[in-house]
Write an enzyme that holds these catalytic residues in place. Structure first.
Site, PDB file in Angstrom:
ATOM      1  N   LYS A   1      -7.199   0.939   2.165  1.00 28.58           N
ATOM      2  CA  LYS A   1      -6.046   1.832   2.013  1.00 28.58           C
ATOM      3  C   LYS A   1      -5.810   2.511   3.344  1.00 28.58           C
ATOM      4  CE  LYS A   1      -3.188   2.964  -1.384  1.00 28.58           C
ATOM      5  NZ  LYS A   1      -2.616   2.015  -2.351  1.00 28.58           N
TER       6      LYS A   1
ATOM      7  N   ASN B   1       9.869   3.977  -8.241  1.00 31.88           N
ATOM      8  CA  ASN B   1       9.786   2.532  -8.451  1.00 31.88           C
ATOM      9  C   ASN B   1       8.996   2.161  -9.697  1.00 31.88           C
ATOM     10  OD1 ASN B   1       7.867   0.024  -7.895  1.00 31.88           O
ATOM     11  ND2 ASN B   1       9.833  -0.427  -6.970  1.00 31.88           N
TER      12      ASN B   1
ATOM     13  N   ASP C   1       3.322   1.981  -0.134  1.00 31.68           N
ATOM     14  CA  ASP C   1       2.799   2.907  -1.143  1.00 31.68           C
ATOM     15  C   ASP C   1       3.771   4.093  -1.131  1.00 31.68           C
ATOM     16  OD1 ASP C   1       0.243   3.360  -2.911  1.00 31.68           O
ATOM     17  OD2 ASP C   1       0.544   5.294  -1.946  1.00 31.68           O
TER      18      ASP C   1
END
Length: 454
Positions: A127, A241, A167
């Site tokens: 990440k 989203n 993200d």
């Protein structure tokens, strides 16, 4: 009872990283369920698997200088946590948000290890991101930041090394700028990013995948109990989203979404959010960047409730419903919220966001024995479809939407089967939270032993 080895590992983690509360929460949630596997496989302790899997393979921290439209030099901090490559190249998104810090990215990267393992695809966990806020910035400013960010990150990523994605705060615009600068610096066009525009290497259905997958997972939970989602009243938090495409798939399957939210508050529409209303929400949020409060002005069947941070609970979780899809952000649903959901008849919770439920909330769901789909399983459709994008890039091919969604469905069905199977194997039938952790951990632990001490 938590296993003694897990207890020792957690104590050591607290001593080293007492300030990293999000990472500690994620680690505790996983480790407290691993007792049966640690008992059955003493070799996991002999090979120090917990000690090794809790420590990222690499953390890169760097300065990101850029110039705003006023000619002012600005500086942000960038990160990439490359947590585990035991199953494949590091895979995980980039988050641009003022809240980003090392603890949050370590929690997300740690979760990503097991989420990616559950997909059955050869991808590891990672990440990254920065404490940069793209909101209110011009396109030129966002491009300047993304180019500076990539000037450092490009040294550490690659199609067979580390494949980032979007993200929070990193959408199609940001992915385009980041990929463009990588291509310029590396002098190659490879599948080093997922979430790209389909015109230049992205996969169809990728924007929809997390929301669709979350609903597919919930459908599998319902099927295992002899039920369906048809006619079920569903609370969906968020309106971005994931929430949008969760609603879309719920509507397609005959369910009835009745709530959406944003940081300002939530709307409750007892008549249900149908195709036309959802299209209006998508235009509101994606084009006009409006607030969800406007929904109640447009549709008189709905009421709007503003956020009240003085409350110890979130009123959206007090709506009477059959299923809940927390799809906004981490720790948005606490123990009191879980009690309210259970009291009002919720039988299924499927997590679209990363770690949206606190430890107390998860405990209540597990004790109530409802259908609870933890994020690392329920929202794995996004990264699963990213892996499909990587496959298409490697083949220099492009699949149609029907094929991609068919593969996504297979991934989600298999994840549910693996979670349920692990829960059964270790004497916790129906406990998909434990099953997800046990199934993902076993794949990672066994691979670590087979690859030696590296």
């Amino acid at each position: 009872m938590i296993h003694s080895y897990a207890t020792e590992a957690l104590e050591q983690l607290h001593n080293r990283h007492a300030h990293e509360r999000e990472f500690l929460q994620a680690a505790e949630e996983v480790l407290e369920t691993l007792g049966p596997a640690l008992e059955k496989h003493p070799e996991y302790r002999e090979h120090a698997i917990l000690d090794r899997v809790l420590e990222p393979e690499r953390i890169i921290t760097f300065r990101v200088p850029w110039v705003d439209d006023g000619g002012n030099v600005r500086v942000n901090r960038g990160y990439r946590v490359q947590f585990s490559s035991v199953l494949g190249p590091y895979k995980g998104g980039l988050r641009f948000h003022p809240s980003v810090n090392q603890s949050i990215l370590k929690f997300l990267g740690f979760e990503q290890i097991f989420k990616n393992a559950l997909t059955g695809r050869p991808i590891g966990g990672g990440k990254g991101g920065a404490d940069f806020d793209p909101k209110g910035k011009s396109d030129r400013e966002v491009m300047a930041f993304c180019h500076s960010f990539m000037n450092e990150l490009f040294r550490y990523i690659g199609a067979d090394t580390d494949v980032p994605a979007g993200d929070i705060g990193v959408g199609a615009r940001e992915v385009g700028y980041l990929f463009g600068q990588y291509k310029r610096l590396a002098n190659e066009f490879t599948g080093v990013f997922t979430g790209k525009d389909p015109k230049w290497g992205g996969s169809l259905i990728r924007p929809e995948a997390t929301g669709y997958g979350c609903v597919y997972f919930c459908r599998e939970m319902a099927k295992s109990r002899g039920e369906s989602l048809e006619g079920k009243r569903c609370i969906v938090s968020g309106s971005g989203n994931v929430a949008q495409y969760t609603c879309e798939k719920l509507i397609q399957l005959g369910a009835k979404p009745v709530a959406l939210s944003d940081s300002g508050g939530f709307v409750h529409d007892p008549d249900g959010i149908d195709v036309e209303k959802l299209a209006w929400v998508m235009e509101l949020k994606n084009e006009r960047r409006g607030r969800i409060s406007e929904y109640a002005d447009e549709f008189k069947s709905a009421t709007y409730t503003a956020s009240d941070r003085s409350l110890s609970h979130n009123p959206i979780w007090s709506i009477e419903a059959d299923a809940a899809f927390p799809s906004a952000t981490q720790n948005e649903l606490n123990g009191e919220d879980a009690t309210n959901l259970l009291k009002n008849g919720v039988k299924y919770v499927s997590e679209g966001a990363n770690m949206p439920s606190t430890v107390e909330a998860v405990t209540k769901f597990r004790e109530a024995k409802i259908g609870y789909g933890p994020a690392k399983a329920a929202n794995a459709g996004g990264v699963g479809t990213s892996a499909l994008e990587m496959t298409q890039n490697g083949m220099r091919d492009r699949w149609d939407a029907e094929r991609v969604e068919s593969e996504l469905l297979k991934i989600m069905v298999q994840i549910h089967e693996d979670c349920a199977g692990a829960a059964d194997t270790y004497g916790m039938p129906g406990d998909l939270a434990a099953g997800a952790n046990l199934a993902g951990f076993a794949k990672v632990a066994d691979a670590m032993i087979e690859q030696g001490v590296v």
